[in-house]
Design a protein around this motif. Structure first.
Motif, PDB file in Angstrom:
ATOM      1  N   SER A   1      41.089  26.856  -0.856  1.00 22.70           N
ATOM      2  CA  SER A   1      41.011  28.230  -1.335  1.00 22.70           C
ATOM      3  C   SER A   1      39.695  28.446  -2.063  1.00 22.70           C
ATOM      4  CB  SER A   1      42.171  28.510  -2.300  1.00 22.70           C
ATOM      5  OG  SER A   1      41.861  28.015  -3.583  1.00 22.70           O
ATOM      6  N   ALA A   2      39.265  29.711  -2.149  1.00 25.30           N
ATOM      7  CA  ALA A   2      38.024  30.040  -2.838  1.00 25.30           C
ATOM      8  C   ALA A   2      38.100  29.595  -4.293  1.00 25.30           C
ATOM      9  CB  ALA A   2      37.764  31.540  -2.757  1.00 25.30           C
ATOM     10  N   LEU A   3      39.246  29.717  -4.888  1.00 20.72           N
ATOM     11  CA  LEU A   3      39.384  29.319  -6.282  1.00 20.72           C
ATOM     12  C   LEU A   3      39.200  27.820  -6.452  1.00 20.72           C
ATOM     13  CD1 LEU A   3      39.929  30.154  -9.156  1.00 20.72           C
ATOM     14  CD2 LEU A   3      42.387  29.959  -8.712  1.00 20.72           C
ATOM     15  N   ASP A   4      39.787  27.056  -5.523  1.00 26.50           N
ATOM     16  CA  ASP A   4      39.601  25.604  -5.592  1.00 26.50           C
ATOM     17  C   ASP A   4      38.127  25.240  -5.458  1.00 26.50           C
ATOM     18  OD1 ASP A   4      42.221  25.117  -6.015  1.00 26.50           O
ATOM     19  OD2 ASP A   4      42.706  24.642  -3.926  1.00 26.50           O
ATOM     20  N   GLU A   5      37.501  25.931  -4.561  1.00 23.07           N
ATOM     21  CA  GLU A   5      36.077  25.643  -4.376  1.00 23.07           C
ATOM     22  C   GLU A   5      35.292  25.929  -5.646  1.00 23.07           C
ATOM     23  OE1 GLU A   5      34.008  25.390  -0.939  1.00 23.07           O
ATOM     24  OE2 GLU A   5      35.197  26.876   0.166  1.00 23.07           O
ATOM     25  N   LEU A   6      35.613  27.021  -6.254  1.00 25.47           N
ATOM     26  CA  LEU A   6      34.913  27.381  -7.481  1.00 25.47           C
ATOM     27  C   LEU A   6      35.163  26.342  -8.566  1.00 25.47           C
ATOM     28  CD1 LEU A   6      33.231  29.828  -7.441  1.00 25.47           C
ATOM     29  CD2 LEU A   6      34.978  31.075  -8.697  1.00 25.47           C
ATOM     30  N   ARG A   7      36.426  25.947  -8.646  1.00 24.56           N
ATOM     31  CA  ARG A   7      36.750  24.924  -9.636  1.00 24.56           C
ATOM     32  C   ARG A   7      36.000  23.628  -9.343  1.00 24.56           C
ATOM     33  NH1 ARG A   7      43.248  26.162  -9.891  1.00 24.56           N
ATOM     34  NH2 ARG A   7      43.141  27.659 -11.621  1.00 24.56           N
ATOM     35  N   TRP A   8      35.898  23.295  -8.053  1.00 22.23           N
ATOM     36  CA  TRP A   8      35.189  22.069  -7.691  1.00 22.23           C
ATOM     37  C   TRP A   8      33.727  22.166  -8.120  1.00 22.23           C
ATOM     38  CZ3 TRP A   8      31.066  20.193  -5.117  1.00 22.23           C
ATOM     39  CH2 TRP A   8      31.066  18.809  -4.865  1.00 22.23           C
ATOM     40  N   GLU A   9      33.191  23.368  -8.018  1.00 24.95           N
ATOM     41  CA  GLU A   9      31.797  23.589  -8.415  1.00 24.95           C
ATOM     42  C   GLU A   9      31.574  23.144  -9.867  1.00 24.95           C
ATOM     43  OE1 GLU A   9      28.165  24.728  -6.876  1.00 24.95           O
ATOM     44  OE2 GLU A   9      30.124  24.908  -5.883  1.00 24.95           O
ATOM     45  N   PHE A  10      32.483  23.561 -10.729  1.00 23.22           N
ATOM     46  CA  PHE A  10      32.340  23.186 -12.135  1.00 23.22           C
ATOM     47  C   PHE A  10      32.609  21.692 -12.335  1.00 23.22           C
ATOM     48  CE2 PHE A  10      32.874  27.808 -12.812  1.00 23.22           C
ATOM     49  CZ  PHE A  10      31.849  28.024 -13.719  1.00 23.22           C
ATOM     50  N   THR A  11      33.610  21.185 -11.625  1.00 27.92           N
ATOM     51  CA  THR A  11      33.925  19.765 -11.749  1.00 27.92           C
ATOM     52  C   THR A  11      32.736  18.912 -11.337  1.00 27.92           C
ATOM     53  OG1 THR A  11      36.174  20.345 -11.112  1.00 27.92           O
ATOM     54  CG2 THR A  11      35.582  17.978 -11.088  1.00 27.92           C
ATOM     55  N   ASP A  12      32.167  19.276 -10.210  1.00 28.78           N
ATOM     56  CA  ASP A  12      31.009  18.553  -9.710  1.00 28.78           C
ATOM     57  C   ASP A  12      29.872  18.619 -10.716  1.00 28.78           C
ATOM     58  OD1 ASP A  12      29.452  17.257  -7.609  1.00 28.78           O
ATOM     59  OD2 ASP A  12      28.394  19.187  -7.456  1.00 28.78           O
ATOM     60  N   ALA A  13      29.646  19.828 -11.237  1.00 27.86           N
ATOM     61  CA  ALA A  13      28.558  19.993 -12.207  1.00 27.86           C
ATOM     62  C   ALA A  13      28.788  19.133 -13.438  1.00 27.86           C
ATOM     63  CB  ALA A  13      28.418  21.460 -12.600  1.00 27.86           C
ATOM     64  N   ALA A  14      30.033  19.068 -13.882  1.00 27.15           N
ATOM     65  CA  ALA A  14      30.342  18.259 -15.063  1.00 27.15           C
ATOM     66  C   ALA A  14      30.016  16.795 -14.790  1.00 27.15           C
ATOM     67  CB  ALA A  14      31.797  18.421 -15.435  1.00 27.15           C
ATOM     68  N   ALA A  15      30.346  16.356 -13.577  1.00 25.94           N
ATOM     69  CA  ALA A  15      30.091  14.960 -13.231  1.00 25.94           C
ATOM     70  C   ALA A  15      28.605  14.657 -13.167  1.00 25.94           C
ATOM     71  CB  ALA A  15      30.746  14.642 -11.878  1.00 25.94           C
ATOM     72  N   ARG A  16      27.802  15.710 -12.944  1.00 22.55           N
ATOM     73  CA  ARG A  16      26.362  15.507 -12.797  1.00 22.55           C
ATOM     74  C   ARG A  16      25.590  15.705 -14.104  1.00 22.55           C
ATOM     75  NH1 ARG A  16      24.058  16.527  -7.638  1.00 22.55           N
ATOM     76  NH2 ARG A  16      25.596  16.449  -5.975  1.00 22.55           N
ATOM     77  N   LEU A  17      26.296  15.927 -15.163  1.00 25.42           N
ATOM     78  CA  LEU A  17      25.586  16.244 -16.410  1.00 25.42           C
ATOM     79  C   LEU A  17      24.662  15.125 -16.864  1.00 25.42           C
ATOM     80  CD1 LEU A  17      28.228  18.144 -18.533  1.00 25.42           C
ATOM     81  CD2 LEU A  17      26.056  18.996 -17.668  1.00 25.42           C
ATOM     82  N   ASN A  18      24.992  13.904 -16.482  1.00 24.30           N
ATOM     83  CA  ASN A  18      24.142  12.779 -16.867  1.00 24.30           C
ATOM     84  C   ASN A  18      23.141  12.410 -15.789  1.00 24.30           C
ATOM     85  OD1 ASN A  18      24.617  11.967 -19.480  1.00 24.30           O
ATOM     86  ND2 ASN A  18      26.581  11.012 -18.915  1.00 24.30           N
ATOM     87  N   ASP A  19      23.134  13.192 -14.727  1.00 24.10           N
ATOM     88  CA  ASP A  19      22.306  12.867 -13.579  1.00 24.10           C
ATOM     89  C   ASP A  19      20.825  12.971 -13.921  1.00 24.10           C
ATOM     90  OD1 ASP A  19      22.232  11.985 -11.054  1.00 24.10           O
ATOM     91  OD2 ASP A  19      22.511  13.941 -10.087  1.00 24.10           O
ATOM     92  N   VAL A  20      20.027  12.090 -13.295  1.00 22.15           N
ATOM     93  CA  VAL A  20      18.586  12.193 -13.494  1.00 22.15           C
ATOM     94  C   VAL A  20      18.044  13.457 -12.855  1.00 22.15           C
ATOM     95  CG1 VAL A  20      18.128   9.748 -13.762  1.00 22.15           C
ATOM     96  CG2 VAL A  20      18.179  10.759 -11.458  1.00 22.15           C
TER      97      VAL A  20
END
Lengths: 210, 210, 210, 210
Positions: free
Chosen positions: B86-105
């Motif tokens: 669903s579009a909502l799941d995708e949106l949520r994944w967007e934030f989840t992914d971003a959170a996981a990348r916060l320490n990314d170089v």
DNA sequence: TATGAATGAGTATTCATTCAT
DNA sequence: TATGAATGAATACTCATTCAT
């Protein structure tokens, strides 16, 4: 020769002149393109004289960082200078002020320093300073709001403050990328409204929509 | 050692090797500290060979920028590869992914390039590219959500997308300043919840509070 | 595949192509600005292929020098090809031909090689070759003129020949400096007339004057 | 050792030292072989100090060109310093002086600069300067001779001057090619005599012959 | 304080030449 | 023959920093 000192007086604030010149040059050319000779010329002094005031490039950059801190904290002054306002008004002013600064060179200099902070602990410490004092200011507003019964009790002021800061910073970054301050301001205002809804007690106000 | 011949075929992707080495070095030392000799050594090649593949430092930095674009767009792959969501799941994944990348170089490199973009139009164009394609992706999700009746009709997808991007970017910046990814992630999740409330139709879910 | 050789035939004279390309580039940019890569490109071949034909830069420059020798000696061809002419006519033709060449790139290339000859014995030897064969040609004309009774007996043909060469070279140099071939040609014709007066027996012709 | 303090005052004329060192090195190795490091070493200074005085190689070469101009114009000094002489004597001295200079390194440097002048307008302008001032000097002598009734009235002083210059230059070039200053000097003297015959009124003197 | 000449280590870039294919 | 990727020594030029005055 009695008045000879008058001739040599014009430089009351050499250090300040230098720092301002460096600040401007960093905004224009970045840290990467910052040259001692250019700074000296811009400050109207000699190449070597500059080294009398700052022991080296790092010391100068740190001073510019401190100057940046002042830049940010000065914007708080008008608020303090004003008469008593509600915590909510102060919060709203925070966003308004930030929106007005979206085109500011301070953002460019800040980004330069942020990049450098990754490998220069002194600069990193400076930015943490800015961060802490800004958060402290926001927390104090939020706590006042809670005390006044304006904001929800169970809110974590630190979380809210950090959220506000992230929103403002994100809008600033967005403005730098898009080179479209208006669009970035709109996004910031959207978040501002959402945050207000979140924290204001009995926020009967209709949800922000567009 | 059966495949020892592999040793004599080391140059399958020289340009790629070089760009990856440069990317890593920029993350470590910044653009300011980027040295051709270091890149060459890290890529396992000669100082001159590097110039055989890239006409100069600017060309190389631009290539690194393009590599960064790929880095970001690759994260979209899993979403697209997955089954229908669903579009909502995708949106949520967007934030989840971003959170996981916060320490990314990637964030560090991005900041370096953002600083440089202020006076290098080629880099500025690259960052605008990233920006546009990311926004496009988000808009498509939002419009799908609207078509599915999940999101409010009267929303401006561009504004919402820009708001999401500003929020994610702000959290990333905050993480870099505080060196505290958890705090930044919390702020981002707070905004994520607010945005969800804002756009989801009949968002009966109780307002985020902490 | 019977006619496959036809495909690879177009380069009947690779060495010649290369030398001509180098000659042209020296005229344009000088020895100082001569680049192997440019020569290869101009000759339509590869950087490395060039090294198959010439062992190095010095070898190539020497070949260009030899090409220059040919350039100069070719101008003698028409004379030899023509019908019998008097020694005086031949001498006059020498000056006429030189005047026509005042704008020639050969002069530029010659100057480049002359500069290099000061520290490159191989090039110096080449230029001496040109010098000797040119002088030999002039001496033969002068001696023929003496045998025919046209020129004074007691003249030293070598001195006269060297004088003629110096005059022609001086005019060429003057043309390069002034970038005014006409003025240089006038000076050369003045000397030509004086020399004719000097060597022609019973030169009753009125002295050159202007 | 009474004046040992002189040791600590070594930089009276740094620019001059550098230019002279460069001049000498150009004579030795040509422009092609001119290296900044060598010049600095020859001038007894640091690699970077050189760049403190000259913004780049081109600027230095131009300064050397100006130094060459001075070299040539200094030879006029003794003439001017001497007592009053006839225009004819001055003209003869011109050739005598030129003959004495046939082995001079100035000729080598001049040739280097002439080669470069083909694609460096600044150097070309310098050489034109030398040319113009030399011609001016010769014209003034010739006009004085005409005024004194020594030289023919109807002569074009500019043509004669250019002819003299071409002759002297040709002899210099011939000397460089042959590496035989004596032979070149003989040729020059032959032309000198012819020119004298040409311009001197009532030149009853028997025609030069050898 | 202030100057500016002098330093020299550092660095991007050039380019002839090599060599595996 | 021919290619073109790879080399690395050479070199002009930069720039923070020193120091005598």
């Amino acid at each position: 020769m009695a008045r000879s000192t008058a001739v040599s007086v014009p430089h009351l604030d050499r250090r300040g002149d230098i720092v301002r010149a460096a600040y401007r040059l960093i905004a224009e050319r970045g840290l990467e393109g910052l040259r001692f000779a250019d700074i000296a010329r811009a400050a109207g002094i000699n190449n070597g004289t500059l080294l009398y005031y700052f022991s080296g490039k790092d010391a100068l950059i740190e001073a510019v960082g401190r100057f940046l801190v002042d830049q940010y904290s000065q914007s708080d002054a008008p608020r303090a200078a004003g008469r008593v306002t509600s915590a909510l008004d102060e919060l709203r002013w925070e966003f308004t002020d930030a929106a007005a600064r979206l085109n500011d060179v301070a953002g460019v200099v800040y980004t330069e320093l942020l990049a450098r902070a990754q490998r220069d602990p002194a600069v990193a410490a400076l930015l943490l300073d800015i961060d802490a004092s800004w958060r402290g200011w926001l927390v104090s507003i939020l706590e006042r709001g809670q005390a006044q019964g304006l904001f929800h009790d169970q809110l974590d002021p630190h979380l809210v403050a950090t959220t506000i800061m992230a929103a403002i910073r994100g809008a600033g970054m967005q403005a730098m990328v898009m080179r479209d301050a208006a669009a970035a301001a709109a996004a910031m205002q959207a978040i501002a409204a959402l945050i207000e809804q979140w924290i204001v007690r009995g926020g009967a106000r209709p949800p922000y929509r567009r």
